[in-house]
Design a protein around this motif. Sequence first.
Motif, PDB file in Angstrom:
ATOM      1  N   LEU A   1     -42.648   1.355 -46.252  1.00 17.18           N
ATOM      2  CA  LEU A   1     -43.467   0.314 -45.627  1.00 17.18           C
ATOM      3  C   LEU A   1     -44.757   0.927 -45.079  1.00 17.18           C
ATOM      4  O   LEU A   1     -44.719   1.941 -44.381  1.00 17.18           O
ATOM      5  CB  LEU A   1     -42.690  -0.365 -44.495  1.00 17.18           C
ATOM      6  N   VAL A   2     -45.868   0.310 -45.419  1.00 15.87           N
ATOM      7  CA  VAL A   2     -47.170   0.810 -44.970  1.00 15.87           C
ATOM      8  C   VAL A   2     -47.770  -0.239 -44.045  1.00 15.87           C
ATOM      9  O   VAL A   2     -47.831  -1.423 -44.391  1.00 15.87           O
ATOM     10  CB  VAL A   2     -48.099   1.049 -46.180  1.00 15.87           C
ATOM     11  N   THR A   3     -48.182   0.193 -42.851  1.00 17.10           N
ATOM     12  CA  THR A   3     -48.618  -0.792 -41.855  1.00 17.10           C
ATOM     13  C   THR A   3     -49.721  -0.250 -40.964  1.00 17.10           C
ATOM     14  O   THR A   3     -49.896   0.961 -40.844  1.00 17.10           O
ATOM     15  CB  THR A   3     -47.420  -1.226 -40.970  1.00 17.10           C
ATOM     16  N   PHE A   4     -50.457  -1.168 -40.331  1.00 18.75           N
ATOM     17  CA  PHE A   4     -51.334  -0.778 -39.233  1.00 18.75           C
ATOM     18  C   PHE A   4     -50.447  -0.477 -38.024  1.00 18.75           C
ATOM     19  O   PHE A   4     -49.371  -1.070 -37.868  1.00 18.75           O
ATOM     20  CB  PHE A   4     -52.298  -1.914 -38.865  1.00 18.75           C
TER      21      PHE A   4
ATOM     22  N   ASP B   1     -55.628   3.254 -47.813  1.00 20.02           N
ATOM     23  CA  ASP B   1     -54.656   4.360 -47.781  1.00 20.02           C
ATOM     24  C   ASP B   1     -53.323   3.947 -48.395  1.00 20.02           C
ATOM     25  O   ASP B   1     -52.514   4.802 -48.772  1.00 20.02           O
ATOM     26  CB  ASP B   1     -54.416   4.833 -46.341  1.00 20.02           C
ATOM     27  N   ALA B   2     -53.092   2.634 -48.500  1.00 18.43           N
ATOM     28  CA  ALA B   2     -51.838   2.155 -49.090  1.00 18.43           C
ATOM     29  C   ALA B   2     -51.768   2.543 -50.573  1.00 18.43           C
ATOM     30  O   ALA B   2     -50.674   2.783 -51.105  1.00 18.43           O
ATOM     31  CB  ALA B   2     -51.715   0.643 -48.936  1.00 18.43           C
TER      32      ALA B   2
ATOM     33  N   LEU C   1     -47.163  -1.076 -55.838  1.00 20.33           N
ATOM     34  CA  LEU C   1     -47.710  -1.519 -54.545  1.00 20.33           C
ATOM     35  C   LEU C   1     -47.492  -3.026 -54.390  1.00 20.33           C
ATOM     36  O   LEU C   1     -47.717  -3.790 -55.329  1.00 20.33           O
ATOM     37  CB  LEU C   1     -49.211  -1.205 -54.480  1.00 20.33           C
ATOM     38  N   PHE C   2     -47.030  -3.422 -53.195  1.00 19.90           N
ATOM     39  CA  PHE C   2     -46.798  -4.841 -52.918  1.00 19.90           C
ATOM     40  C   PHE C   2     -47.343  -5.184 -51.530  1.00 19.90           C
ATOM     41  O   PHE C   2     -47.544  -4.291 -50.701  1.00 19.90           O
ATOM     42  CB  PHE C   2     -45.295  -5.167 -52.981  1.00 19.90           C
TER      43      PHE C   2
ATOM     44  N   PHE D   1     -47.219  -2.955 -48.349  1.00 22.63           N
ATOM     45  CA  PHE D   1     -48.187  -3.072 -47.261  1.00 22.63           C
ATOM     46  C   PHE D   1     -47.900  -4.334 -46.469  1.00 22.63           C
ATOM     47  O   PHE D   1     -47.727  -5.408 -47.033  1.00 22.63           O
ATOM     48  CB  PHE D   1     -49.613  -3.104 -47.809  1.00 22.63           C
ATOM     49  N   LEU D   2     -47.837  -4.206 -45.152  1.00 23.50           N
ATOM     50  CA  LEU D   2     -47.546  -5.355 -44.298  1.00 23.50           C
ATOM     51  C   LEU D   2     -48.865  -6.028 -43.931  1.00 23.50           C
ATOM     52  O   LEU D   2     -49.629  -5.512 -43.108  1.00 23.50           O
ATOM     53  CB  LEU D   2     -46.789  -4.915 -43.049  1.00 23.50           C
ATOM     54  N   GLY D   3     -49.132  -7.150 -44.589  1.00 24.38           N
ATOM     55  CA  GLY D   3     -50.442  -7.777 -44.479  1.00 24.38           C
ATOM     56  C   GLY D   3     -50.543  -8.788 -43.358  1.00 24.38           C
ATOM     57  O   GLY D   3     -50.063  -9.911 -43.472  1.00 24.38           O
TER      58      GLY D   3
END
Lengths: 321, 359
Positions: free
Chosen positions: B86-89, B120-121, B162-163, B135-137
């Motif tokens: 999981l990729v997040t701010f 960066d994701a 990538l999602f 990526f948590l949008g």
Amino acid sequence: MTGRLIRDVIVPALDRGRLGPLPDSVVLSDLGDAIAYTTDSFTVSPIFFPGGDIGSLAVHGTCNDLACSAARPMFLSLGLILEEGLPMDQLERILHSVSEAADEAGVEIVTGDTKVVPKGSADGVFINTSGLGRVDRSNRALTETICEGDEILVSGPVGNHGMAVMLSRAEFSFDFDLQSDSASIWPVVERLTALGPGLKFLRDPTRGGLSATLNEIGSATGLGLRIEESAIPLDKPVLAAAEMLGIDPLQAANEGKVVAVVGRGLGSKALDILRDCRQAAGSAVIGKITAENPSKVILTTRIGGARVLAEPSGELLPRIC
Amino acid sequence: MKQGDESLAARSLSREIYEEAGALPTEVRFMEVCGTHTMAIHEAGLKSLLPENIKLVSGPGCPVCVTEKSFIDEAILIGKEYDACLVTFGDLVRVPGSFGSLASYRAEGGSIRVVYSPLDAIAAAEEALGRPTVFLGVGFETTIPTIAATLKTALGKGVDNLFVVSAFKTIHPPLKILAAKDDLDGFLLPGHVSAILGSNCFEYLPRDFHKAGVVAGFEGLDILQALRDLVRMVARKSPHIANDYKRVVRSEGNPTARALIDEVFAPCDASWRGLGVIPGSGLVPKGPYSRFDASVHLPVDVPPAEDDPRCRCAAILMGSRTPDTCGLFGRECTPEYPVGPCMVSSEGTCAAYYKYGAV
């Protein structure tokens, strides 16, 4: 193995005459009739950061706790907990840094202990230092004497250590010109003791930064504090980093600064005393003690508004020291 | 501007506000829509410079605050079921879901990567060597163009692992609901969002709702100036849209960024925490970009999430209540142990009230 490490690496780096024979304990003199005694453990991550490392920090942190009791730092113990696999060159760098910081602060490492623990049981290296300092009784800062009109000063720009450590942890593709302020504050405190009973409070604003220390003064005295935001010394790179990371620089730790409360009208005299002191460059009177707003710290903002400077809460950032 | 000049300018603006407000028969209430404004108002201690009858209330413009609890639940479930990274701010990491936060999920061994730029994701996805990278949008029109650009780049590069979980929000639909409320007299409009959308796009406020709006910057003085203009419009009964942030915001906004949003995303209904579903207020990837839609390609069963019934965040996000009137505030609900979203987010209204307090 640990024995050889101590004999061949650690003692040679730190010995100033008392460590060599490796006695079980050390006998000390020259401490006068009142001593200050303190201990602190250091787990900072990363262990090397701009402007210092865990070694220099372990010396400064304990020396500064002594200095805040108006005690001249004299002797330190050094407890090392090393994680198996710590590269030897890193250990040597840290020891070199301990020895350099101790020499500069005028303290001697007189006893110590080293343990090596299995990989995963520590994170590289943890250090504990205890310190003994000599107290000249007439110089004891007395919190009980703080009263309305007393002035609050800080010995230089704040937030540098906390920000430098946070930045070295974050993955940024650009550089900030920012270093930890890690240093011994005794030279600053020693000069301030010239104020005699006019020096009422000393604290090194480490964890929780300036905000935490100012709030401590409020709750310890039950009096209010009125702080001028524009008077608080802050370096530009600290402000830039603070904005970037979303961290309040007033809550970021310092490792080479002192907050002092001095009597009414003594602020400018204190700044005069500190004028030629390298460790107090950028020192400033930032506010005063008030009768109104008991126990609260009120900040007059840059544009003339007023708000509470709250005690740091929420995510207390781990392992900055 | 020098320090002294700044506080002189502030004093003079404050005086003008007092003069204009003195002529008003009743209390007037302005909403700052954007969370960054909320923080700036508290940080500068602005309320101490305003007369009693000028009230500022905070709106739904903090992306973390309006994101449903179930979004966090969905992210964690995707991480678990698809072994996804999981990729997040960073600001989402501490937000509590129904069964823990991303922080607690990471502590249990979940893979979470915090990034400062959505681009960066792509690097994260490439390093993941085929493992799904999600990526948590979240965010408004300020953030969405950079995410659109990220998906465009990913499509060009043929990145296929990538999602995006979409909880994007657009500002107009809730603003129209708020503008219809009788207890709000005007809006401090979000500077950053306006840089993309342009100041012209708020014309419906005076035209359809007879409400004033001023686009404001984020310095204390910017906000005071905007408030002065709002009070003036209300006092003179001439509500219109003013742009007090011309150094950043153009009347037509940034058409390139908007075109990018339109190319990559299509509007959808979105659920706002505390406010419920607002038609057309969300965005999902469309056309060739729908290959990045996590809800399509990495489906999970998300149980319905329940908020603490005592939590007043919904009323706070609508500007109907202030945090100090919530029974949980400062007692059970603190930044360490947040109950509601407005306390979790560093730009949340409750967090601002808690951090900066009242004098």
